[in-house]
Design a protein around this motif. Structure first.
Motif, PDB file in Angstrom:
ATOM      1  N   TYR A  36      -7.146 -19.986  -3.517  1.00 48.31           N
ATOM      2  CA  TYR A  36      -7.466 -18.710  -2.876  1.00 48.31           C
ATOM      3  C   TYR A  36      -6.872 -18.631  -1.471  1.00 48.31           C
ATOM      4  O   TYR A  36      -6.397 -17.561  -1.046  1.00 48.31           O
ATOM      5  CB  TYR A  36      -8.982 -18.537  -2.830  1.00 48.31           C
ATOM      6  CG  TYR A  36      -9.463 -17.110  -2.971  1.00 48.31           C
ATOM      7  CD1 TYR A  36      -8.615 -16.088  -3.364  1.00 48.31           C
ATOM      8  CD2 TYR A  36     -10.796 -16.785  -2.721  1.00 48.31           C
ATOM      9  CE1 TYR A  36      -9.074 -14.789  -3.510  1.00 48.31           C
ATOM     10  CE2 TYR A  36     -11.267 -15.484  -2.858  1.00 48.31           C
ATOM     11  CZ  TYR A  36     -10.394 -14.496  -3.248  1.00 48.31           C
ATOM     12  OH  TYR A  36     -10.850 -13.210  -3.387  1.00 48.31           O
ATOM     13  N   ILE A  37      -6.901 -19.750  -0.740  1.00 50.03           N
ATOM     14  CA  ILE A  37      -6.306 -19.776   0.599  1.00 50.03           C
ATOM     15  C   ILE A  37      -4.819 -19.456   0.514  1.00 50.03           C
ATOM     16  O   ILE A  37      -4.293 -18.612   1.257  1.00 50.03           O
ATOM     17  CB  ILE A  37      -6.536 -21.145   1.266  1.00 50.03           C
ATOM     18  CG1 ILE A  37      -8.023 -21.330   1.609  1.00 50.03           C
ATOM     19  CG2 ILE A  37      -5.686 -21.276   2.535  1.00 50.03           C
ATOM     20  CD1 ILE A  37      -8.367 -22.731   2.074  1.00 50.03           C
ATOM     21  N   PHE A  38      -4.112 -20.125  -0.405  1.00 51.81           N
ATOM     22  CA  PHE A  38      -2.672 -19.887  -0.544  1.00 51.81           C
ATOM     23  C   PHE A  38      -2.400 -18.461  -0.997  1.00 51.81           C
ATOM     24  O   PHE A  38      -1.410 -17.851  -0.577  1.00 51.81           O
ATOM     25  CB  PHE A  38      -2.065 -20.896  -1.521  1.00 51.81           C
ATOM     26  CG  PHE A  38      -1.632 -22.177  -0.866  1.00 51.81           C
ATOM     27  CD1 PHE A  38      -0.311 -22.378  -0.481  1.00 51.81           C
ATOM     28  CD2 PHE A  38      -2.545 -23.185  -0.613  1.00 51.81           C
ATOM     29  CE1 PHE A  38       0.091 -23.550   0.130  1.00 51.81           C
ATOM     30  CE2 PHE A  38      -2.158 -24.371   0.000  1.00 51.81           C
ATOM     31  CZ  PHE A  38      -0.834 -24.553   0.376  1.00 51.81           C
ATOM     32  N   SER A  39      -3.272 -17.925  -1.855  1.00 50.67           N
ATOM     33  CA  SER A  39      -3.041 -16.563  -2.334  1.00 50.67           C
ATOM     34  C   SER A  39      -3.121 -15.565  -1.187  1.00 50.67           C
ATOM     35  O   SER A  39      -2.336 -14.616  -1.123  1.00 50.67           O
ATOM     36  CB  SER A  39      -4.054 -16.201  -3.435  1.00 50.67           C
ATOM     37  OG  SER A  39      -5.327 -15.901  -2.903  1.00 50.67           O
ATOM     38  N   PHE A  40      -4.065 -15.777  -0.261  1.00 47.55           N
ATOM     39  CA  PHE A  40      -4.187 -14.841   0.855  1.00 47.55           C
ATOM     40  C   PHE A  40      -3.063 -15.011   1.870  1.00 47.55           C
ATOM     41  O   PHE A  40      -2.627 -14.041   2.481  1.00 47.55           O
ATOM     42  CB  PHE A  40      -5.563 -14.971   1.515  1.00 47.55           C
ATOM     43  CG  PHE A  40      -6.489 -13.869   1.119  1.00 47.55           C
ATOM     44  CD1 PHE A  40      -6.680 -12.774   1.931  1.00 47.55           C
ATOM     45  CD2 PHE A  40      -7.132 -13.897  -0.106  1.00 47.55           C
ATOM     46  CE1 PHE A  40      -7.515 -11.729   1.554  1.00 47.55           C
ATOM     47  CE2 PHE A  40      -7.961 -12.877  -0.505  1.00 47.55           C
ATOM     48  CZ  PHE A  40      -8.152 -11.786   0.329  1.00 47.55           C
ATOM     49  N   ILE A  41      -2.592 -16.226   2.045  1.00 48.58           N
ATOM     50  CA  ILE A  41      -1.437 -16.413   2.928  1.00 48.58           C
ATOM     51  C   ILE A  41      -0.226 -15.689   2.353  1.00 48.58           C
ATOM     52  O   ILE A  41       0.475 -14.950   3.058  1.00 48.58           O
ATOM     53  CB  ILE A  41      -1.145 -17.918   3.118  1.00 48.58           C
ATOM     54  CG1 ILE A  41      -2.282 -18.573   3.913  1.00 48.58           C
ATOM     55  CG2 ILE A  41       0.187 -18.106   3.843  1.00 48.58           C
ATOM     56  CD1 ILE A  41      -2.155 -20.079   4.019  1.00 48.58           C
ATOM     57  N   ASP A  42       0.025 -15.874   1.047  1.00 45.86           N
ATOM     58  CA  ASP A  42       1.167 -15.213   0.417  1.00 45.86           C
ATOM     59  C   ASP A  42       0.996 -13.697   0.398  1.00 45.86           C
ATOM     60  O   ASP A  42       1.967 -12.948   0.464  1.00 45.86           O
ATOM     61  CB  ASP A  42       1.337 -15.726  -1.020  1.00 45.86           C
ATOM     62  CG  ASP A  42       1.852 -17.166  -1.066  1.00 45.86           C
ATOM     63  OD1 ASP A  42       2.439 -17.616  -0.069  1.00 45.86           O
ATOM     64  OD2 ASP A  42       1.637 -17.841  -2.089  1.00 45.86           O
ATOM     65  N   ARG A  43      -0.245 -13.242   0.309  1.00 42.68           N
ATOM     66  CA  ARG A  43      -0.509 -11.806   0.278  1.00 42.68           C
ATOM     67  C   ARG A  43      -0.297 -11.163   1.644  1.00 42.68           C
ATOM     68  O   ARG A  43       0.223 -10.053   1.752  1.00 42.68           O
ATOM     69  CB  ARG A  43      -1.955 -11.572  -0.185  1.00 42.68           C
ATOM     70  CG  ARG A  43      -2.356 -10.122  -0.325  1.00 42.68           C
ATOM     71  CD  ARG A  43      -3.832  -9.973  -0.654  1.00 42.68           C
ATOM     72  NE  ARG A  43      -4.266 -10.745  -1.803  1.00 42.68           N
ATOM     73  CZ  ARG A  43      -5.471 -10.672  -2.344  1.00 42.68           C
ATOM     74  NH1 ARG A  43      -6.375  -9.855  -1.828  1.00 42.68           N
ATOM     75  NH2 ARG A  43      -5.792 -11.429  -3.387  1.00 42.68           N
ATOM     76  N   GLN A  44      -0.701 -11.852   2.718  1.00 42.34           N
ATOM     77  CA  GLN A  44      -0.756 -11.230   4.042  1.00 42.34           C
ATOM     78  C   GLN A  44       0.451 -11.527   4.924  1.00 42.34           C
ATOM     79  O   GLN A  44       0.639 -10.861   5.939  1.00 42.34           O
ATOM     80  CB  GLN A  44      -2.025 -11.707   4.768  1.00 42.34           C
ATOM     81  CG  GLN A  44      -3.303 -11.466   3.994  1.00 42.34           C
ATOM     82  CD  GLN A  44      -4.297 -10.647   4.765  1.00 42.34           C
ATOM     83  OE1 GLN A  44      -4.650  -9.564   4.351  1.00 42.34           O
ATOM     84  NE2 GLN A  44      -4.781 -11.155   5.859  1.00 42.34           N
ATOM     85  N   ILE A  45       1.249 -12.530   4.572  1.00 37.78           N
ATOM     86  CA  ILE A  45       2.299 -12.964   5.486  1.00 37.78           C
ATOM     87  C   ILE A  45       3.314 -11.859   5.756  1.00 37.78           C
ATOM     88  O   ILE A  45       3.913 -11.794   6.830  1.00 37.78           O
ATOM     89  CB  ILE A  45       3.007 -14.231   4.924  1.00 37.78           C
ATOM     90  CG1 ILE A  45       3.761 -14.961   6.044  1.00 37.78           C
ATOM     91  CG2 ILE A  45       3.946 -13.881   3.769  1.00 37.78           C
ATOM     92  CD1 ILE A  45       2.857 -15.648   7.035  1.00 37.78           C
ATOM     93  N   ILE A  46       3.483 -10.925   4.808  1.00 36.75           N
ATOM     94  CA  ILE A  46       4.472  -9.862   4.997  1.00 36.75           C
ATOM     95  C   ILE A  46       4.129  -8.968   6.179  1.00 36.75           C
ATOM     96  O   ILE A  46       5.012  -8.421   6.841  1.00 36.75           O
ATOM     97  CB  ILE A  46       4.628  -9.031   3.708  1.00 36.75           C
ATOM     98  CG1 ILE A  46       5.825  -8.097   3.834  1.00 36.75           C
ATOM     99  CG2 ILE A  46       3.348  -8.269   3.396  1.00 36.75           C
ATOM    100  CD1 ILE A  46       6.171  -7.381   2.538  1.00 36.75           C
ATOM    101  N   SER A  47       2.826  -8.815   6.473  1.00 42.07           N
ATOM    102  CA  SER A  47       2.428  -7.943   7.574  1.00 42.07           C
ATOM    103  C   SER A  47       2.889  -8.476   8.924  1.00 42.07           C
ATOM    104  O   SER A  47       2.926  -7.729   9.908  1.00 42.07           O
ATOM    105  CB  SER A  47       0.905  -7.757   7.578  1.00 42.07           C
ATOM    106  OG  SER A  47       0.258  -8.991   7.853  1.00 42.07           O
ATOM    107  N   LEU A  48       3.259  -9.737   8.979  1.00 41.07           N
ATOM    108  CA  LEU A  48       3.707 -10.350  10.219  1.00 41.07           C
ATOM    109  C   LEU A  48       5.227 -10.317  10.372  1.00 41.07           C
ATOM    110  O   LEU A  48       5.749 -10.750  11.389  1.00 41.07           O
ATOM    111  CB  LEU A  48       3.224 -11.808  10.266  1.00 41.07           C
ATOM    112  CG  LEU A  48       1.729 -11.988  10.005  1.00 41.07           C
ATOM    113  CD1 LEU A  48       1.408 -13.448   9.766  1.00 41.07           C
ATOM    114  CD2 LEU A  48       0.920 -11.433  11.152  1.00 41.07           C
TER     115      LEU A  48
END
Length: 460
Positions: A36-48
């Motif tokens: 779940y941690i990796f999924s949220f990193i992969d999901r949110q990293i584009i916003s940066l």
């Protein structure tokens, strides 16, 4: 159809079947947490990575917005239901493993994209892969723990949201610094030269391809909470219940499910609104750099919000142990009221220093609902339907939360208040509106949840 009998087949699934050993059950939760941690990193990293992607691919803010939300959310929500159906009928470990590999591969492919269309397709693939995780995870955790311990287990798993989002925000400062130089590139084996933003996608996505190896030490939990269901001809459906019967069951108890789904969607709307706009609100209100705000919110999210999720689970288990059958709904109600009281006033503090304290205080209850909401659904839904109903729940929560929340704040600011500097008032309006509606619906839901818990006592 006889939809609710008092017993399933006791020879196939004994009522007194022991739960997995504690170490085995918690290892399952740990593995799912890492996913779940990796999924949220992969999901949110584009916003940066907005500015370097715009610069290199020559795309507009609207196209970036589609990448951040629509391309991911559309496929994440719509593919969740058929994947959830597979998770109710097949080995859940295999479903999760396939999902992790799929989203990690597509997250890596984001770093290979050469134009907007390719990046959009890769983001859609990330959404499809991540849709496989939570419905199957919720079902397995429910089978691995007795009800009086599920609060802690669900809370630990859902810490992945806060940890993943916080890590992404913290890493964001380093990422922005790394990709800020125009024309900066990296040379990778086999792939050759890639731009800095592409490199970020690759190094955050590729490690996920090895994560399914953690499942080698996980045993598929024995399914429990199976409800005997028969066709009109008297044939026992067993585990493979037709989707039409799933929908009949949901419609039969539609008042409960609709109240719960919409209440939690309102809390999610508040969550996504604050997550998307609080850094901007604080920066505009107090005149501090967005990067500085990002570090504060990132640290608070990792430590304070994560603590709040865990405490919500412990409170739920405490109440369950003392016979409070609607404990998860009551915890969600408490969280809605606490969020109303704390998150609505954060940007109105007299100074930035006090606002930082307010951010930390507001973070304690802020994410507690993310564990209690799906746990409540799984506790009162027959095993044969849990992943499918969880997918419907996630569909509603993400469609309203992710689809409406972040857009509602600037809409109020631009079209109703007509002043970008008043965006803190727009955020406050969304927080007050969302949490108030959620609290009212949760209060109405409580007796219905108690009825469903009583009925589930007859399942095996």
């Amino acid at each position: 159809m006889n939809s609710e009998h008092s017993a399933a087949n006791p020879t196939a699934i004994p009522a007194a079947l022991p739960y997995p050993a504690s170490a085995q059950a918690w290892y399952l939760v740990f593995v799912l947490l890492v996913f779940y941690i990796f999924s949220f990193i992969d999901r949110q990293i584009i916003s940066l990575l907005v500015e370097p992607i715009k610069r290199d691919l020559q795309v507009s803010d609207t196209q970036i917005g589609l990448l951040q939300g629509f391309a991911f959310a559309l496929f994440y929500t719509f593919f969740g239901i058929p994947i959830g159906r597979l998770a109710d009928r097949m080995n859940r470990k295999s479903i999760v493993a396939a999902g992790v590999i799929a989203w990690s591969l597509m997250a890596t492919c984001c770093g290979l994209a050469r134009n907007w269309i390719q990046l959009c397709l890769a983001r859609a693939g990330v959404g499809v892969g991540e849709a496989a995780l939570s419905p199957a995870a919720y079902s397995m955790i429910t089978d691995a723990f007795p009800r009086e311990k599920q609060g802690r287990a669900f809370s630990v798993y859902n810490m992945g949201i806060a940890i993943g989002a916080g890590v992404a925000m913290l890493v964001g400062g380093l990422v922005v610094a790394a990709v800020s130089a125009e024309g900066k590139t990296f040379t990778l084996p086999l792939l050759g030269e890639v731009r800095a933003w592409q490199f970020v996608f690759i190094v955050t996505g590729a490690p996920g391809l090895l994560l399914p190896l953690l499942l080698l030490g996980v045993r598929e939990p024995t399914r429990r909470g199976l409800m005997k269901m028969q066709s009109a001809s008297g044939e026992d459906f067993g585990q493979k219940v037709p989707f039409s019967e799933v929908m009949k069951y949901v419609m039969k108890h539609g008042k409960f499910y609709s109240l719960h789904f919409v209440a939690l969607a309102m809390l999610a709307m508040v969550g996504y609104s604050v997550g998307a706009w609080l850094p901007t609100v604080i920066a505009r209100t107090y005149g501090v750099a967005p990067a500085q705000v990002g570090v504060v919110i990132g640290l608070s999210t990792i430590f304070i919000n994560t603590t709040g999720i865990f405490l919500a689970g412990r409170l739920c288990d405490f109440w369950v142990a003392r016979g409070l059958s609607d404990a998860p709904v009551k915890v969600c109600l408490l969280i809605a009221l606490a969020t109303l009281a704390t998150s609505s006033i954060t940007p109105f503090m007299p100074s930035y220093a006090i606002a930082v304290v307010a951010i930390c205080v507001a973070g304690l209850p802020f994410h507690g609902y993310v564990a209690m909401g799906p746990m409540a659904i799984n506790q009162v839904t027959p095993n044969q339907m849990r992943a499918q109903v969880s997918s419907m729940y996630l569909f509603t929560v993400n469609l309203i939360g992710m689809g409406v929340g972040p857009a509602l704040v600037p809409f109020i600011s631009d079209y109703l208040l007509q002043d970008p500097m008043q965006i803190r008032w727009a955020l406050m309006i969304v927080v007050v509106l969302g949490t108030s509606i959620a609290a009212a619906l949760l209060w109405l839901e409580r007796p219905l949840f108690r009825e469903r818990i009583a009925a589930s006592a007859n399942w095996h």
